[in-house]
Design an enzyme around this catalytic site. Structure first.
Site, mmCIF file in Angstrom:
data_model
loop_
_atom_site.group_PDB
_atom_site.id
_atom_site.type_symbol
_atom_site.label_atom_id
_atom_site.label_comp_id
_atom_site.label_asym_id
_atom_site.label_seq_id
_atom_site.Cartn_x
_atom_site.Cartn_y
_atom_site.Cartn_z
ATOM 1 N N CYS A 89 -18.707 -60.513 35.340
ATOM 2 C CA CYS A 89 -19.887 -61.218 34.818
ATOM 3 C C CYS A 89 -20.943 -60.273 34.250
ATOM 4 C CB CYS A 89 -20.506 -62.085 35.908
ATOM 5 S SG CYS A 89 -19.429 -63.429 36.445
ATOM 6 N N SER A 240 -23.526 -72.041 38.537
ATOM 7 C CA SER A 240 -23.732 -71.859 37.105
ATOM 8 C C SER A 240 -22.771 -72.728 36.309
ATOM 9 C CB SER A 240 -23.533 -70.392 36.729
ATOM 10 O OG SER A 240 -22.255 -69.935 37.133
ATOM 11 N N HIS A 341 -23.646 -70.013 31.870
ATOM 12 C CA HIS A 341 -23.217 -68.639 32.150
ATOM 13 C C HIS A 341 -21.955 -68.328 31.348
ATOM 14 C CE1 HIS A 341 -22.044 -65.014 34.061
ATOM 15 N NE2 HIS A 341 -21.556 -65.487 35.195
ATOM 16 N N CYS A 371 -24.817 -60.443 39.807
ATOM 17 C CA CYS A 371 -23.642 -60.222 40.645
ATOM 18 C C CYS A 371 -22.398 -60.219 39.770
ATOM 19 C CB CYS A 371 -23.542 -61.291 41.732
ATOM 20 S SG CYS A 371 -23.531 -62.984 41.119
ATOM 21 N N GLY A 373 -17.806 -59.628 39.790
ATOM 22 C CA GLY A 373 -16.569 -59.589 40.547
ATOM 23 C C GLY A 373 -16.309 -58.219 41.139
#
Length: 385
Positions: A89, A240, A341, A371, A373
């Protein structure tokens, strides 16, 4: 020491899944913001030394180094190369870091950073499944690793599981999360109605505004949703949105600013990335922020505005508890719960919004974190000029 400046930033509106951007080829979506970026900056595109774009699930229309494809699809000079980054992300925030690092190192003067994602066409984790299934591989990337199992056992590596672990660890109840989600929608709707996103967005056809915010959502509607995990408290309302979109920024050295007659809008004050528990996965913005503040000598109170990705409501609520940040300075125009997102594009999108909101309000320092993965988090601090 050299400085890296943000001289321009632009994004598309964020489209809902199967919404107005759903049928757009990702390369064309990326090309759209790249053309607009160069036009707004008024710079010779041949002077760009690299194009660094974030993108996840690079299969099908997102395969083949989409940074390069999007630049060429925009009709821009063939001599300019491109590279695609995947830090989950945080991919396009990392793209910004790589672009700024090229400038800070003195090896590059003008670099494009950004990201693109079509989650309508390529659902999350679709690429890994598509690659694995023909080979007879049906389990995730961690299955079969003796080292991983020795360290983490058979704990599920799942973002919903990680979000639930955060909610449980920090004592964040479902009502708290739903109130936060409602605030996100209300702030996003206000931002749209007040035209706060007008300068930072470029329409794509009939898509002129972010499609995600829900004007009619209520706490009662949220309370009626079933949890994603049995016995859990995380629901779709606190998560999200699946989205499509693209964003791009132009990063320049002091020499490029002078040579091309550019006007710096912000200076990259700090950039870093840290890791944490990959099972809880989504709590890394907490130690990453502490690390960034320690490195810079700034306090959280010195930060005028924060953009922290709302992957899930407990991510931001736990971060607020640990940092003591003023909630009125955090995601002031809503976040991913309302606005969406688009994975590989979100980092660049958040920085575009942060830059424009610092300019609107006259703030000095802005901090962005998200944040990612694997239990990771990037932090970028910029200083408005």
């Amino acid at each position: 020491m050299a400085d890296a400046y943000i001289v321009e930033a632009v994004r598309t509106p964020v489209g809902r899944r199967k919404g107005g951007l759903g049928a757009v080829h990702p390369a064309d979506l990326g090309a759209h913001v790249l053309k607009e970026l160069i036009a707004r900056a008024g710079v010779d595109p041949a002077a760009v030394e690299d194009v660094v774009l974030g993108c996840l699930d690079t299969v099908g229309p997102q395969a083949g180094d989409i940074a390069r494809t999007a630049w060429l699809a925009a009709g821009l000079p063939e001599e300019v190369p491109g590279v695609t980054v995947d830090r989950q992300c945080g991919s396009s925030q990392q793209a910004l870091h790589f672009a700024a690092q090229g400038v800070l190192s003195g090896t590059q003067d003008l670099v494009v950073a950004g990201g693109v994602q079509s989650m309508t066409q390529i659902p999350i984790a679709f690429a890994s499944r598509q690659a694995a299934e023909p080979l007879g591989l049906t389990e995730g990337p961690y299955a079969g690793s003796e080292g991983w199992r020795a360290r983490y056992g058979d704990a599920p590596v799942n973002q919903f599981h990680g979000a639930q672990l955060i909610a449980d660890k920090w004592g964040i109840g479902r009502r708290d999360m739903e109130e936060f989600a409602l605030t996100s929608h209300r702030r996003a709707v206000r931002a749209i109605d007040e035209g706060r996103f007008a300068r930072e967005t470029v329409a794509y056809g009939d898509v002129t505004a972010d499609e995600g915010p829900r004007r009619d959502t209520t706490l009662e509607k949220m309370a009626a949703l079933a949890p994603v995990l049995p016995g859990g408290t995380i629901t779709a309302a606190c998560s999200s949105q699946v989205s499509d979109g693209a964003a791009a920024l132009l990063i320049a050295s002091e020499r490029a600013v002078a040579d091309h007659g550019l006007t710096p809008r912000a200076r990259v004050h700090h950039l870093s990335v840290r890791g944490e528990d990959p099972i809880r996965m989504l709590s890394a913005p907490i130690p990453a922020t502490a690390h960034a503040l320690k490195k810079t000598g700034l306090t959280i109170d010195a930060i005028d505005l924060v953009e922290i990705n709302e992957a899930f409501a407990p991510v931001v609520l736990a971060w607020l508890k640990e940092t003591g940040a003023d909630p009125e300075r955090v995601n002031v125009n809503g976040g991913a719960i309302a606005l969406g997102h688009p994975l590989g594009a979100t980092g660049a999108k958040l920085m575009t919004t942060l830059l424009h909101e610092l300019e609107r309000t006259g703030g000095r320092y802005g901090l962005q974190t998200m944040c990612e993965g694997g239990g990771q988090a990037n932090v970028t601090i910029v200083e408005r000029l």
